[in-house]
Design an enzyme around this catalytic site. Structure first.
Site, PDB file in Angstrom:
ATOM      1  N   GLY A 266       0.816  -1.346  -0.124  1.00 24.44           N
ATOM      2  CA  GLY A 266       0.120   0.126   0.163  1.00 24.44           C
ATOM      3  C   GLY A 266       0.717   1.370  -0.229  1.00 24.44           C
ATOM      4  O   GLY A 266       0.042   2.457  -0.025  1.00 24.44           O
TER       5      GLY A 266
ATOM      6  N   ASP B 114      -5.545  -5.675  -5.964  1.00 26.75           N
ATOM      7  CA  ASP B 114      -4.338  -6.818  -5.431  1.00 26.75           C
ATOM      8  C   ASP B 114      -5.144  -8.126  -5.212  1.00 26.75           C
ATOM      9  O   ASP B 114      -6.314  -8.281  -4.797  1.00 26.75           O
ATOM     10  CB  ASP B 114      -3.509  -6.419  -4.262  1.00 26.75           C
TER      11      ASP B 114
ATOM     12  N   CYS C  83      10.613  -2.940  -9.659  1.00 31.48           N
ATOM     13  CA  CYS C  83      11.706  -2.784  -8.645  1.00 31.48           C
ATOM     14  C   CYS C  83      13.004  -4.094  -9.038  1.00 31.48           C
ATOM     15  O   CYS C  83      13.404  -4.964  -8.365  1.00 31.48           O
ATOM     16  CB  CYS C  83      11.482  -2.945  -7.239  1.00 31.48           C
TER      17      CYS C  83
END
Length: 409
Positions: free
Chosen positions: A236, A253, A348
């Site tokens: 979040g 999600d 990432c």
């Protein structure tokens, strides 16, 4: 055998084995590996030992091989125990006598004399690790010329980054918490800080979020009540950013457990969002969105400084699996935008297949990122993408590795 500190070392051994043999993350392995370790301090020690072994494993092995007449097998238990022992002396500054007392019992019934001899030989030589960890061979091959700079950012675990509920209070919170700031809405603190005891935690003044992880949501700017879809939203951090910036957020999600964390974070910070548990590949929205943020599932190699297990778990197979999933998600997300709406895609990951290569396939109009939208010291690529890695901003504590792109429909 009741030896103080032995359970922590045994747990570290089990953590490393879970990563190298079963391909688990340190977080996944922690539940079973740490079950018999009592006390937060010993559990933290076990994680720290395992993390340092995985961070410096190539260099630890080179030291071990320099002190053995016949090489130990790569998966030999004696090698793993020696890695643990050396990591404590060379990285955690544990006294040698304590390392021996808690290390050799891990080899009961095994080559304790060999391990003792190798360890004693190396400590008498006063060996040291290099300033920069040596990357595993396959990782160095994938990262190529970038590898040396990235590795320089992996030598130490990262500091603690906080994202502020009210960016206009940045100077105030930096002073109150004794930290520094690299851009509005960000405060950086020294590693090892107990988060739940910091001022402002209970009041919802901030949440933990790496500086690089905060960049994708920042690139959507202020929401002014417009609708944004945060895909793969849990736990979040980006949902909180978007809600704090005035967006009407739908956070989606497929993990019930992670969405519970998202709801807890929203409640603590005092923000609101529509929370949806669904699979991006099967869910269909009832109406289109003004903006979409897709922080896609990825190999997470950009988090290597805090999760050094990725240096040993991730290979071509995992990269191929993630890129196939990302491409499907990007295709679906692109169709859920209103005309004029913006899409931000982020991973990432340090792998070009998950970043630049994916960006080249997006059938929308690129919206290049400007240097003014980034922390001082970072520059967008020639294409207008954002590429960060752990070697960047090293003089002020570094940041995770991310790829971020932005487009308009």
């Amino acid at each position: 055998m009741d030896i103080p500190g032995l359970p922590a070392r045994r747990a570290a051994l089990n953590l490393i084995d879970a990563v190298l043999r079963r391909g688990e993350t340190l977080d996944q392995a922690g539940g079973s590996a740490l079950a018999r370790v009592s006390g937060d301090a010993d559990r933290a020690l076990a994680r720290a030992i395992a993390g340092e072994v995985l961070r410096w494993r190539t260099d630890l092995d080179e030291l071990i091989d320099s002190a053995t007449r016949l090489p130990l097998a790569p998966d030999a238990k004696a090698r793993a125990v020696l890695q643990i022992m050396l990591a404590q002396v060379l990285r955690l500054e544990t006294p040698a006598h304590a390392v021996i007392a808690t290390g050799l019992p891990l080899l009961m019934g095994g080559p304790r004399r060999l391990a003792h001899g190798v360890f004693s030989t190396l400590t008498k030589r006063e060996v040291a690790l290099p300033d920069v960890p040596t990357l595993p061979e396959d990782v160095a091959g994938r990262w190529g010329a970038r590898g040396e700079a990235i590795a320089a950012g992996l030598a130490e675990p990262p500091p603690l980054d906080l994202a502020l509920r009210h960016p206009e209070q940045t100077a105030e919170w930096a002073e109150r918490l004794g930290g520094t700031s690299l851009m509005p809405g960000h405060v950086r603190l020294a590693r090892g800080t107990a988060v739940e005891h910091l001022e402002g935690f209970r009041d919802g003044a901030w949440w933990v979020q790496d500086l690089a992880a905060s960049l994708p949501a920042r690139l959507l700017g202020a929401g002014h009540g417009k609708r944004v879809l945060d895909l793969c939203a849990a736990p979040g951090g980006k949902t909180l950013q978007l809600a704090a910036a005035g967006w009407q957020v739908t956070a989606l999600d497929n993990s019930k457990r992670r969405l519970e964390r998202l709801r807890d974070n929203l409640k603590r910070i005092g923000l609101e969002a529509e929370v949806v548990q669904a699979d991006v590949l099967t869910w269909e929205p009832e109406e289109r969105f003004d903006a979409i943020l897709l922080d896609a599932p990825c190999t997470a190699t950009g988090t290597a400084r805090r999760h050094p297990d990725v240096l040993h778990r991730i290979g071509e197979r995992q990269i191929e699996e993630m890129t196939a999933l990302q491409e499907k998600m990007l295709d679906r997300a692109s169709g859920w935008l209103k005309p004029g709406g913006q899409l931000v895609y982020a991973v990432c990951s340090l792998e070009v297949e998950e970043g630049e290569d994916q960006a080249d396939k997006v059938a929308l109009t690129p919206v290049p990122v400007a240097a003014s939208e980034l922390p001082e010291g970072l520059e967008p690529s020639a294409e207008g993408w954002v590429r960060t890695d752990p070697g960047m901003l090293a003089e002020v504590g570094g940041l995770d590795g991310f790829f971020v792109g932005r487009w308009q429909k």
